[in-house]
Motif scaffolding. Structure first.
Motif, mmCIF file in Angstrom:
data_model
loop_
_atom_site.group_PDB
_atom_site.id
_atom_site.type_symbol
_atom_site.label_atom_id
_atom_site.label_comp_id
_atom_site.label_asym_id
_atom_site.label_seq_id
_atom_site.Cartn_x
_atom_site.Cartn_y
_atom_site.Cartn_z
ATOM 1 N N CYS A 186 46.327 37.754 51.823
ATOM 2 C CA CYS A 186 46.800 36.610 52.358
ATOM 3 C C CYS A 186 48.264 36.054 51.437
ATOM 4 N N PRO A 187 49.110 35.855 52.294
ATOM 5 C CA PRO A 187 50.634 35.654 51.552
ATOM 6 C C PRO A 187 50.701 34.321 50.716
ATOM 7 N N CYS A 188 49.763 33.282 50.998
ATOM 8 C CA CYS A 188 49.609 32.167 50.140
ATOM 9 C C CYS A 188 48.913 32.433 49.067
ATOM 10 N N CYS A 189 47.389 33.008 49.032
ATOM 11 C CA CYS A 189 46.928 32.777 47.863
ATOM 12 C C CYS A 189 46.383 34.371 47.446
ATOM 13 N N GLY A 190 46.692 35.332 48.285
ATOM 14 C CA GLY A 190 46.331 36.665 47.832
ATOM 15 C C GLY A 190 44.952 37.112 48.031
ATOM 16 N N SER A 191 43.853 36.166 48.605
ATOM 17 C CA SER A 191 42.577 36.538 49.199
ATOM 18 C C SER A 191 42.582 37.419 50.329
ATOM 19 N N PRO A 192 41.466 38.213 50.383
ATOM 20 C CA PRO A 192 41.261 39.073 51.618
ATOM 21 C C PRO A 192 40.799 38.118 52.682
ATOM 22 N N PRO A 193 41.212 38.430 54.105
ATOM 23 C CA PRO A 193 40.563 37.907 55.301
ATOM 24 C C PRO A 193 39.132 37.776 55.726
ATOM 25 N N ALA A 230 59.487 30.114 45.172
ATOM 26 C CA ALA A 230 60.786 30.761 45.263
ATOM 27 C C ALA A 230 60.473 32.066 44.298
ATOM 28 N N LEU A 231 60.153 32.178 43.167
ATOM 29 C CA LEU A 231 59.967 32.996 42.189
ATOM 30 C C LEU A 231 58.929 33.866 42.677
ATOM 31 N N ALA A 232 57.724 33.425 42.999
ATOM 32 C CA ALA A 232 56.731 34.101 43.760
ATOM 33 C C ALA A 232 57.139 35.086 44.853
ATOM 34 N N THR A 233 57.574 34.325 45.744
ATOM 35 C CA THR A 233 57.688 35.015 47.210
ATOM 36 C C THR A 233 58.999 36.032 46.935
ATOM 37 N N GLU A 234 59.733 35.734 45.941
ATOM 38 C CA GLU A 234 60.969 36.868 45.771
ATOM 39 C C GLU A 234 60.400 38.138 45.164
ATOM 40 N N ARG A 275 34.421 27.629 34.757
ATOM 41 C CA ARG A 275 33.956 29.179 34.253
ATOM 42 C C ARG A 275 33.330 29.730 35.567
ATOM 43 N N LEU A 276 32.589 28.851 36.172
ATOM 44 C CA LEU A 276 32.104 29.287 37.451
ATOM 45 C C LEU A 276 33.026 29.582 38.845
ATOM 46 N N ALA A 277 34.173 28.680 38.690
ATOM 47 C CA ALA A 277 35.059 29.074 39.550
ATOM 48 C C ALA A 277 35.928 30.401 39.104
ATOM 49 N N ASP A 278 36.222 30.468 37.982
ATOM 50 C CA ASP A 278 37.106 31.498 37.784
ATOM 51 C C ASP A 278 36.099 32.920 37.831
ATOM 52 N N ASN A 279 34.813 32.730 37.438
ATOM 53 C CA ASN A 279 33.968 33.928 37.767
ATOM 54 C C ASN A 279 33.892 34.185 39.152
ATOM 55 N N PHE A 280 33.770 33.346 40.149
ATOM 56 C CA PHE A 280 33.795 33.634 41.528
ATOM 57 C C PHE A 280 34.950 34.226 42.051
ATOM 58 N N LEU A 281 36.135 33.726 41.669
ATOM 59 C CA LEU A 281 37.443 33.897 42.050
ATOM 60 C C LEU A 281 37.538 35.342 41.806
ATOM 61 N N ARG A 282 37.142 35.901 40.362
ATOM 62 C CA ARG A 282 37.503 37.231 40.126
ATOM 63 C C ARG A 282 36.112 38.112 40.355
ATOM 64 N N GLY A 283 35.173 37.786 41.382
ATOM 65 C CA GLY A 283 34.109 38.634 41.791
ATOM 66 C C GLY A 283 33.194 38.980 40.918
ATOM 67 N N PRO A 295 51.764 36.045 45.834
ATOM 68 C CA PRO A 295 51.094 34.871 46.440
ATOM 69 C C PRO A 295 51.576 33.717 45.583
ATOM 70 N N PRO A 296 52.221 32.535 46.133
ATOM 71 C CA PRO A 296 52.290 31.619 45.122
ATOM 72 C C PRO A 296 50.901 30.878 44.639
ATOM 73 N N LEU A 297 50.098 30.861 45.392
ATOM 74 C CA LEU A 297 48.693 30.157 45.111
ATOM 75 C C LEU A 297 47.777 31.290 44.472
ATOM 76 N N ALA A 298 48.173 32.181 43.960
ATOM 77 C CA ALA A 298 47.212 33.396 43.811
ATOM 78 C C ALA A 298 45.765 32.863 43.208
ATOM 79 N N ALA A 299 44.980 33.155 43.998
ATOM 80 C CA ALA A 299 43.676 32.319 43.823
ATOM 81 C C ALA A 299 42.884 33.068 42.224
ATOM 82 N N ASP A 300 43.120 34.110 41.912
ATOM 83 C CA ASP A 300 42.600 34.406 40.630
ATOM 84 C C ASP A 300 43.516 34.145 39.314
ATOM 85 N N GLY A 301 44.466 33.771 39.751
ATOM 86 C CA GLY A 301 45.498 33.274 38.691
ATOM 87 C C GLY A 301 46.329 31.836 38.680
#
Length: 314
Positions: free
Chosen positions: A192-199, A84-88, A142-150, A92-98
């Motif tokens: 994306c409204p769920c995770c904020g990633s591009p399509p 609710a806090l994120a959508t208000e 670390r690998l996952a974080d670097n990937f999600l942050r480009g 994106p509630p599942l922000a992929a990079d955070g």
């Protein structure tokens, strides 16, 4: 490559009486079907394709993703208050990079590696898989974080495709746990409204209550969301759009190019093939990407399974 006239204004122009239903704004993916459908479509597309061997590898990777999604189902769970806090705030509630990932994503990665058919894989791919198996929790995160942050480096490029595949399963399973009625589209409609990633691509529907609707499909959590047609998903421009396609093709795939920001995104028209899958068909239509790139347009965002490393941070 052939070019079509600029598409008409994207606003709904059909009947406006009470019997016309508006398209669902957000569609969550079903993890039990998402990756299996992609694997089957890739197998179908591979036959006789110039990149047949690679497409069959990607089909095998999708089957491994399906195994992880349906047996382990790695996912994070968000409380109703956090959603609710994120959508208000239109975030994106599942922000992929955070998003603070649940440790189950790493278990999913290990299972994914075990389910991949290694027959015929080149030594660098096998070495990358073995390095991931030996990696400790901090290294994998670390690998996952670097990937999600480009920030995929050349040294990590070999492992990136497997990390990306595991993260796709994790975020798809996580998004599926959300209540779609509690979600809202973002102000930046191209994310994306769920995770904020591009399509990864868009689909123009040919069935359902609102045929002709454009849905964008998230490259990470597989969520689909409605986006008005004939509007650039990168800059929001409407005046200098055109549709590009390969001469003599079936009409299934087109690139929507924007002369304002010089980017493009892919569109798949279901009316030409109801079996199309945006994740599979995007990989099988790289020829169109090459032609559009030669014409001076940059893709709005890369397919996460095709990211290549660079020396240093991106």
């Amino acid at each position: 490559m052939k070019q079509a006239e600029a598409p008409p204004n994207a606003k709904w122009s059909g009947p406006s009486h009470a019997g016309v239903k508006a398209p669902d704004p957000i569609l969550l993916a079903d993890p039990s079907r998402r990756f299996a459908a992609t694997a089957k479509r890739l197998d179908d597309l591979a036959a006789g394709h110039p990149m047949e061997a690679w497409l069959r590898f990607m089909a095998g990777l999708a089957r491994a993703q399906h195994a992880v999604a349906t047996t382990l189902g790695p996912a994070g769970t968000l409380g109703a208050d956090a959603v609710a806090l994120a959508t208000e705030a239109r975030l994106p509630p599942l922000a992929a990079d955070g998003h603070r990932r649940d440790a189950s994503w790493r278990d999913g990665l290990m299972l994914l590696l075990d389910r991949i058919d290694v027959a015929g894989l080149p030594p660098p791919a096998l070495d990358a898989m073995e390095a991931l198996r030996r990696g400790d929790d901090a290294t994998l995160d670390r690998l996952a974080d670097n990937f999600l942050r480009g920030r995929v480096t050349t040294a990590d490029a070999g492992a990136a495709v497997f990390v990306a595949a595991a993260l796709q399963v994790y975020f798809t399973c996580s998004a599926a746990r959300l209540n779609v009625d509690e979600l809202r589209l973002l102000e930046e409609r191209g994310l994306c409204p769920c995770c904020g990633s591009p399509p990864v691509a868009g689909v123009i529907t040919a069935s359902g209550t609102t045929p002709g609707t454009r849905y964008l499909y998230c490259s990470m959590c597989s969520t689909a969301w409605n986006h008005v047609r004939a509007v650039c998903i990168t800059c929001g421009g409407t005046r200098h759009l055109s549709l590009q396609s390969i001469e003599g093709d079936s009409g299934l795939v087109k690139a929507e190019t924007c002369a304002d920001c010089h980017t493009y995104s892919k569109l798949f028209f279901q009316v030409h093939d109801m079996q199309s899958d945006p994740f599979a068909d995007d990989l099988a239509s790289l020829g169109l990407d090459l032609l559009v790139a030669e014409a001076g347009f940059a893709r709005h965002a890369p397919n996460p399974l095709l990211l290549s490393g660079e020396d240093g941070d991106r």
